[in-house]
Design a protein around this motif. Sequence first.
Motif, PDB file in Angstrom:
ATOM      1  N   ALA A 131       8.229  -5.165  -3.988  1.00 19.97           N
ATOM      2  CA  ALA A 131       8.352  -4.390  -2.748  1.00 19.97           C
ATOM      3  C   ALA A 131       9.552  -4.852  -1.931  1.00 19.97           C
ATOM      4  O   ALA A 131      10.254  -4.025  -1.335  1.00 19.97           O
ATOM      5  CB  ALA A 131       7.070  -4.517  -1.929  1.00 19.97           C
ATOM      6  N   ALA A 132       9.803  -6.147  -1.934  1.00 24.24           N
ATOM      7  CA  ALA A 132      10.945  -6.683  -1.184  1.00 24.24           C
ATOM      8  C   ALA A 132      12.274  -6.177  -1.728  1.00 24.24           C
ATOM      9  O   ALA A 132      13.262  -6.129  -1.000  1.00 24.24           O
ATOM     10  CB  ALA A 132      10.914  -8.215  -1.213  1.00 24.24           C
ATOM     11  N   HIS A 133      12.297  -5.778  -2.998  1.00 20.07           N
ATOM     12  CA  HIS A 133      13.523  -5.266  -3.618  1.00 20.07           C
ATOM     13  C   HIS A 133      13.451  -3.759  -3.875  1.00 20.07           C
ATOM     14  O   HIS A 133      14.280  -3.207  -4.592  1.00 20.07           O
ATOM     15  CB  HIS A 133      13.794  -6.005  -4.931  1.00 20.07           C
ATOM     16  CG  HIS A 133      14.277  -7.402  -4.734  1.00 20.07           C
ATOM     17  ND1 HIS A 133      13.435  -8.462  -4.520  1.00 20.07           N
ATOM     18  CD2 HIS A 133      15.525  -7.906  -4.700  1.00 20.07           C
ATOM     19  CE1 HIS A 133      14.128  -9.564  -4.374  1.00 20.07           C
ATOM     20  NE2 HIS A 133      15.401  -9.253  -4.472  1.00 20.07           N
ATOM     21  N   LYS A 134      12.406  -3.126  -3.310  1.00 24.81           N
ATOM     22  CA  LYS A 134      12.210  -1.680  -3.460  1.00 24.81           C
ATOM     23  C   LYS A 134      12.130  -1.252  -4.926  1.00 24.81           C
ATOM     24  O   LYS A 134      12.687  -0.235  -5.331  1.00 24.81           O
ATOM     25  CB  LYS A 134      13.302  -0.911  -2.726  1.00 24.81           C
ATOM     26  CG  LYS A 134      13.270  -1.145  -1.226  1.00 24.81           C
ATOM     27  CD  LYS A 134      14.346  -0.362  -0.530  1.00 24.81           C
ATOM     28  CE  LYS A 134      14.332  -0.445   0.959  1.00 24.81           C
ATOM     29  NZ  LYS A 134      14.023  -1.646   1.616  1.00 24.81           N
ATOM     30  N   VAL A 135      11.410  -2.051  -5.715  1.00 24.01           N
ATOM     31  CA  VAL A 135      11.203  -1.766  -7.131  1.00 24.01           C
ATOM     32  C   VAL A 135       9.787  -1.238  -7.306  1.00 24.01           C
ATOM     33  O   VAL A 135       8.828  -1.829  -6.803  1.00 24.01           O
ATOM     34  CB  VAL A 135      11.405  -3.043  -7.982  1.00 24.01           C
ATOM     35  CG1 VAL A 135      10.952  -2.824  -9.427  1.00 24.01           C
ATOM     36  CG2 VAL A 135      12.853  -3.492  -7.937  1.00 24.01           C
ATOM     37  N   LYS A 136       9.658  -0.123  -8.028  1.00 26.92           N
ATOM     38  CA  LYS A 136       8.338   0.431  -8.324  1.00 26.92           C
ATOM     39  C   LYS A 136       7.644  -0.504  -9.310  1.00 26.92           C
ATOM     40  O   LYS A 136       8.228  -0.941 -10.305  1.00 26.92           O
ATOM     41  CB  LYS A 136       8.468   1.822  -8.935  1.00 26.92           C
ATOM     42  CG  LYS A 136       7.144   2.451  -9.267  1.00 26.92           C
ATOM     43  CD  LYS A 136       7.307   3.811  -9.914  1.00 26.92           C
ATOM     44  CE  LYS A 136       5.927   4.344 -10.285  1.00 26.92           C
ATOM     45  NZ  LYS A 136       6.009   5.529 -11.121  1.00 26.92           N
ATOM     46  N   VAL A 137       6.378  -0.799  -9.044  1.00 26.81           N
ATOM     47  CA  VAL A 137       5.632  -1.715  -9.910  1.00 26.81           C
ATOM     48  C   VAL A 137       4.270  -1.125 -10.258  1.00 26.81           C
ATOM     49  O   VAL A 137       3.624  -0.508  -9.419  1.00 26.81           O
ATOM     50  CB  VAL A 137       5.488  -3.115  -9.266  1.00 26.81           C
ATOM     51  CG1 VAL A 137       4.658  -3.061  -8.004  1.00 26.81           C
ATOM     52  CG2 VAL A 137       4.910  -4.126 -10.236  1.00 26.81           C
ATOM     53  N   THR A 138       3.893  -1.299 -11.515  1.00 28.02           N
ATOM     54  CA  THR A 138       2.554  -0.969 -11.992  1.00 28.02           C
ATOM     55  C   THR A 138       1.918  -2.282 -12.404  1.00 28.02           C
ATOM     56  O   THR A 138       2.532  -3.066 -13.129  1.00 28.02           O
ATOM     57  CB  THR A 138       2.621  -0.008 -13.193  1.00 28.02           C
ATOM     58  OG1 THR A 138       3.274   1.190 -12.798  1.00 28.02           O
ATOM     59  CG2 THR A 138       1.230   0.312 -13.721  1.00 28.02           C
ATOM     60  N   GLU A 139       0.702  -2.525 -11.938  1.00 26.55           N
ATOM     61  CA  GLU A 139       0.029  -3.796 -12.218  1.00 26.55           C
ATOM     62  C   GLU A 139      -1.057  -3.580 -13.266  1.00 26.55           C
ATOM     63  O   GLU A 139      -1.846  -2.654 -13.155  1.00 26.55           O
ATOM     64  CB  GLU A 139      -0.584  -4.336 -10.930  1.00 26.55           C
ATOM     65  CG  GLU A 139       0.431  -4.527  -9.822  1.00 26.55           C
ATOM     66  CD  GLU A 139      -0.206  -4.703  -8.464  1.00 26.55           C
ATOM     67  OE1 GLU A 139      -1.309  -5.269  -8.380  1.00 26.55           O
ATOM     68  OE2 GLU A 139       0.407  -4.268  -7.477  1.00 26.55           O
ATOM     69  N   VAL A 140      -1.065  -4.466 -14.280  1.00 31.69           N
ATOM     70  CA  VAL A 140      -2.079  -4.380 -15.322  1.00 31.69           C
ATOM     71  C   VAL A 140      -2.655  -5.771 -15.599  1.00 31.69           C
ATOM     72  O   VAL A 140      -1.926  -6.753 -15.619  1.00 31.69           O
ATOM     73  CB  VAL A 140      -1.538  -3.760 -16.630  1.00 31.69           C
ATOM     74  CG1 VAL A 140      -1.235  -2.290 -16.449  1.00 31.69           C
ATOM     75  CG2 VAL A 140      -0.330  -4.496 -17.138  1.00 31.69           C
ATOM     76  N   MET A 141      -3.957  -5.800 -15.785  1.00 29.98           N
ATOM     77  CA  MET A 141      -4.634  -7.046 -16.115  1.00 29.98           C
ATOM     78  C   MET A 141      -5.400  -6.813 -17.413  1.00 29.98           C
ATOM     79  O   MET A 141      -6.210  -5.892 -17.501  1.00 29.98           O
ATOM     80  CB  MET A 141      -5.606  -7.443 -14.999  1.00 29.98           C
ATOM     81  CG  MET A 141      -6.226  -8.798 -15.203  1.00 29.98           C
ATOM     82  SD  MET A 141      -7.409  -9.278 -13.893  1.00 29.98           S
ATOM     83  CE  MET A 141      -6.628  -8.746 -12.394  1.00 29.98           C
ATOM     84  N   ALA A 142      -5.109  -7.628 -18.415  1.00 34.07           N
ATOM     85  CA  ALA A 142      -5.814  -7.529 -19.689  1.00 34.07           C
ATOM     86  C   ALA A 142      -6.804  -8.677 -19.796  1.00 34.07           C
ATOM     87  O   ALA A 142      -6.592  -9.750 -19.242  1.00 34.07           O
ATOM     88  CB  ALA A 142      -4.816  -7.591 -20.838  1.00 34.07           C
TER      89      ALA A 142
END
Length: 147
Positions: A81-92
Amino acid sequence: MYQRILVATDGSELSNKAVDHAVRLAATCGAELLAATVIPVYPRGYYDGSLALHEDEIARIKQSWADIGRKHLDVVRDAAAAHKVKVTEVMAESDLVSDALLELAAKHKADLIVMASHGRRGMSRLLLGSETQHVVTHAKIPVLVLH
């Protein structure tokens, strides 16, 4: 260059270094970041090495592992968020971290994996194995290793 970068985190200082690098790389490339963490599977049977615990206690332990994994992913989310990058979070959930990361990369169509290596050498590497080495030798996409 890269469209979707998977970054693996276990919350360690070394993996946070990989997270920082992956976030900056994603920002530079205009890529999406796939933040991945792997939590253990609770052993269910006697032969799996589990203790005879009540189901409520097992659920509490599994929730604790998930909460820790969530904190690791929160670090990536905040950095992205600080670099305005879209992120998808996944936990396996897996006891085979490297295999889980390779499966996540394939499932989410990542075109780069960024992860840290603890740089173990000699006997400790032989005894402990290397999740990073397994990913490097089995990945079908480039792997960037930081240590």
